[in-house]
Design a protein around this motif. Structure first.
Motif, short mmCIF file in Angstrom:
data_model
loop_
_atom_site.label_atom_id
_atom_site.label_comp_id
_atom_site.label_asym_id
_atom_site.label_seq_id
_atom_site.Cartn_x
_atom_site.Cartn_y
_atom_site.Cartn_z
N SER A 246 0.81 -1.13 -0.05
CA SER A 246 0.17 -0.01 -0.10
C SER A 246 0.83 1.09 -0.02
O SER A 246 0.46 2.46 -0.59
CB SER A 246 -0.96 -0.05 0.93
OG SER A 246 -0.34 -0.08 2.37
N HIS A 247 1.96 1.23 0.47
CA HIS A 247 2.91 2.44 0.68
C HIS A 247 3.51 2.84 -0.83
O HIS A 247 4.26 3.82 -0.97
CB HIS A 247 3.99 2.33 1.64
CG HIS A 247 5.02 1.02 1.41
ND1 HIS A 247 4.54 -0.23 1.38
CD2 HIS A 247 6.22 0.90 0.76
CE1 HIS A 247 5.54 -1.23 0.87
NE2 HIS A 247 6.43 -0.40 0.68
N GLU A 248 3.37 1.73 -1.85
CA GLU A 248 3.90 1.72 -3.09
C GLU A 248 3.02 2.47 -4.12
O GLU A 248 3.47 2.50 -5.40
CB GLU A 248 4.62 0.57 -3.48
CG GLU A 248 5.57 -0.22 -2.86
CD GLU A 248 6.09 -1.38 -3.36
OE1 GLU A 248 6.99 -1.16 -4.25
OE2 GLU A 248 6.00 -2.35 -2.93
N VAL A 249 2.01 2.86 -3.85
CA VAL A 249 1.03 3.30 -4.89
C VAL A 249 1.62 4.48 -5.74
O VAL A 249 1.78 4.40 -7.05
CB VAL A 249 -0.29 3.67 -4.13
CG1 VAL A 249 -1.24 4.46 -5.19
CG2 VAL A 249 -1.20 2.59 -3.67
N LEU A 250 2.10 5.46 -4.96
CA LEU A 250 2.60 6.76 -5.66
C LEU A 250 3.90 6.52 -6.45
O LEU A 250 4.11 6.75 -7.77
CB LEU A 250 2.88 7.73 -4.81
CG LEU A 250 1.38 8.45 -4.23
CD1 LEU A 250 1.88 9.76 -3.13
CD2 LEU A 250 0.72 9.16 -5.49
N PRO A 251 4.71 5.70 -5.97
CA PRO A 251 5.90 5.09 -6.72
C PRO A 251 5.91 4.28 -7.82
O PRO A 251 6.26 4.61 -8.98
CB PRO A 251 6.90 4.68 -5.62
CG PRO A 251 6.69 5.09 -4.30
CD PRO A 251 4.96 5.37 -4.49
N MET A 252 4.85 3.59 -7.76
CA MET A 252 4.52 2.56 -8.95
C MET A 252 3.96 3.57 -9.87
O MET A 252 4.24 3.21 -10.95
CB MET A 252 3.92 1.50 -8.71
CG MET A 252 4.11 0.42 -7.62
SD MET A 252 3.10 -1.21 -7.45
CE MET A 252 1.96 -0.58 -6.53
N ALA A 253 2.85 4.31 -9.63
CA ALA A 253 2.31 5.06 -10.71
C ALA A 253 3.24 5.85 -11.27
O ALA A 253 3.29 6.21 -12.52
CB ALA A 253 1.16 5.97 -9.79
N LYS A 254 4.02 6.75 -10.54
CA LYS A 254 5.28 7.55 -11.01
C LYS A 254 6.12 6.81 -12.15
O LYS A 254 6.44 7.34 -13.35
CB LYS A 254 6.02 8.11 -10.21
CG LYS A 254 7.21 9.10 -10.67
CD LYS A 254 7.94 9.66 -9.43
CE LYS A 254 8.83 10.81 -9.88
NZ LYS A 254 10.00 10.32 -10.54
N THR A 255 6.40 5.62 -11.61
CA THR A 255 7.48 4.81 -12.54
C THR A 255 6.84 4.45 -13.94
O THR A 255 7.54 4.47 -14.93
CB THR A 255 7.98 3.59 -11.72
OG1 THR A 255 8.44 3.94 -10.62
CG2 THR A 255 8.75 2.66 -12.76
N VAL A 256 5.37 3.73 -13.65
CA VAL A 256 4.87 3.45 -14.94
C VAL A 256 4.44 4.41 -16.00
O VAL A 256 4.53 4.30 -16.99
CB VAL A 256 3.63 2.55 -14.81
CG1 VAL A 256 4.03 1.12 -13.93
CG2 VAL A 256 2.59 3.00 -13.97
N SER A 257 4.33 5.74 -15.41
CA SER A 257 3.78 6.78 -16.08
C SER A 257 5.12 7.21 -16.95
O SER A 257 4.91 7.53 -18.14
CB SER A 257 3.55 7.87 -15.25
OG SER A 257 3.31 9.16 -16.02
N GLU A 258 6.52 7.22 -16.43
CA GLU A 258 7.45 7.40 -17.04
C GLU A 258 7.79 6.47 -18.18
O GLU A 258 8.60 7.02 -19.17
CB GLU A 258 8.65 7.66 -16.08
CG GLU A 258 8.48 8.85 -15.15
CD GLU A 258 9.37 8.61 -13.92
OE1 GLU A 258 10.13 7.70 -13.60
OE2 GLU A 258 9.63 10.05 -13.28
N LEU A 259 7.38 5.51 -17.93
CA LEU A 259 7.73 4.38 -19.11
C LEU A 259 6.67 4.43 -20.18
O LEU A 259 6.55 3.46 -21.17
CB LEU A 259 7.65 3.18 -18.38
CG LEU A 259 8.73 2.73 -17.46
CD1 LEU A 259 8.59 1.27 -16.63
CD2 LEU A 259 10.29 2.77 -17.95
N GLY A 260 5.46 5.19 -20.09
CA GLY A 260 4.51 5.32 -21.09
C GLY A 260 3.26 4.89 -20.91
O GLY A 260 2.48 4.90 -22.03
N ALA A 261 3.02 4.38 -19.96
CA ALA A 261 1.51 3.80 -19.57
C ALA A 261 0.44 5.17 -19.68
O ALA A 261 0.85 6.04 -19.28
CB ALA A 261 1.40 3.17 -18.23
N GLN A 262 -0.41 4.63 -20.42
CA GLN A 262 -1.64 5.44 -20.44
C GLN A 262 -2.43 5.79 -19.44
O GLN A 262 -3.13 6.83 -19.10
CB GLN A 262 -2.54 5.09 -21.84
CG GLN A 262 -1.92 5.16 -23.02
CD GLN A 262 -1.30 6.47 -23.61
OE1 GLN A 262 -2.36 7.24 -23.56
NE2 GLN A 262 -0.20 6.80 -23.73
N SER A 263 -2.56 4.86 -18.61
CA SER A 263 -3.68 4.82 -17.30
C SER A 263 -3.29 3.74 -16.52
O SER A 263 -2.08 2.84 -16.42
CB SER A 263 -5.03 4.69 -17.66
OG SER A 263 -5.04 3.44 -18.28
#
Length: 361
Positions: A246-263
């Motif tokens: 649960s503590h990883e929500v923001l880091p995971m979102a940031k990482t996949v956003s930088e890799l090009g994920a759309q959502s």
């Protein structure tokens, strides 16, 4: 996490740590201590821990999804049971309908529908069928290890391409990149969306939660490569488990956003049916120092119970902890995915491909 000594006592490469009685069966069998002692004295293995592939012969392959909580209308599964062994997997309960247990049986007895491509083609050729997105892996992962041997997912993608029919994929396996040629061809026609499941950025957490899945590094590389090819990728941050990821929500979102994920999308873990017992047994062995805390927090998200079947709340939870998780996901979307959306898939091409002839009117 468990100590090295505790980990040695766990069944290697498996999520569930015990066989589970099928609740639909009157009789059950147990691994008795005297049998285990006999095997130890004789130098024999009481349990070989091998995966079996069992062929089945279904009459249909595409299922209508009735749940209002799931964002799909139709799904298909080429395999039942999943060798990935994710300890929290909601699909475990479905293995009981096939006559097996939701624990180790789910991971070691994989049912293979070898006629899946033929069944899919027969459906798509029907005059009555109107194109709607069909999701591969609504229940179990279409790119689990069995796919290396049977290649049923690839064959089904060839059928979707032949009939220009929209398809979505849910997977946590980098094996999806094997079929990049078909994925690009489908995407060129606006027929493809891919959902990659990423539960943690920690390889240690991944190994204990999802023992036979692709590594975190490979999954992140998969998001990057698919995005670089212009293929729309949604990342499933699912499930979110209090005090585990649960503590990883923001880091995971940031990482996949930088890799090009759309959502991104998420769910809060729920432990229905036999999964509650399987998960409880597992966490007391894998994470004994935090087991009680995690179980209490999961229950607090579901009205005080590990088991939650209520439409509307079962996927998002309720209570303080669930609210915090849901707010973090909302913040992540606002911060890292502003003005990004997954495209709507093309349903206009299929009708003219059923017979190979264009309609005049």
């Amino acid at each position: 996490m468990a100590s090295s000594k505790q980990q040695k006592t766990m069944i290697k490469g498996r999520g569930a740590q015990k066989l589970m009685h099928n609740r639909f069966f009157e009789l059950s069998h147990d691994m008795r201590d005297d049998f285990l002692e006999f095997c130890a004295k004789e130098g024999e293995e009481a349990d070989k821990n091998k995966t079996q592939y069992l062929q089945t012969f279904p009459k249909t392959i595409v299922n209508k999804v009735k749940s209002p909580d799931v964002g799909m209308t139709y799904s298909m599964n080429m395999y039942q049971g999943c060798e990935h062994g994710c300890i929290y997997c909601y699909a475990r309960n479905s293995h009981e309908y096939w006559g097996y247990g939701a624990g180790l049986d789910f991971e070691r007895r994989i049912l293979v529908k070898k006629n899946a491509p033929q069944l899919l083609e027969a459906l798509l050729k029907k005059k009555s069928w109107q194109a709607q997105t069909i999701v591969m892996s609504g229940n179990t992962d279409c790119y689990q290890p069995a796919e290396k041997t049977f290649k049923l997912t690839r064959q089904c993608l060839e059928v979707f391409l032949k009939y220009k029919h929209p398809v979505a994929i849910i997977t946590k396996n980098a094996l999806v990149l094997r079929d990049l040629d078909l994925l690009n061809a489908l995407n060129k026609e606006g027929l493809l969306a891919i959902n990659i499941s990423i539960t943690s950025l920690s390889e240690e957490t991944r190994r204990v939660l999802e023992p036979r899945t692709a590594t975190i590094k490979k999954r992140l590389e998969t998001v990057k490569i698919l995005s670089e090819n212009g293929i729309p990728v949604n990342v499933m941050l699912a499930p979110i488990i209090p005090s585990i990821n649960s503590h990883e929500v923001l880091p995971m979102a940031k990482t996949v956003s930088e890799l090009g994920a759309q959502s991104i999308a998420h769910t809060i873990v729920r432990l229905n049916g036999a999964i509650g017992d399987i998960f409880t047994d597992w966490i007391r062995k894998a994470m004994p120092d935090r087991a009680d805390k995690v179980l209490r927090q999961i229950a607090s998200c579901h009205g005080g119970s590990l088991n939650d079947s209520r439409y509307g709340t079962r996927m998002r939870g309720e209570g303080e902890i669930a609210a915090q998780i849901n707010m973090m996901v909302a913040l992540a979307r606002k911060k890292y995915f502003k003005n990004r959306t997954m495209p709507k898939l093309n349903t206009t091409l299929h009708a003219s491909c059923k017979t190979g002839q264009l309609k005049l009117f």
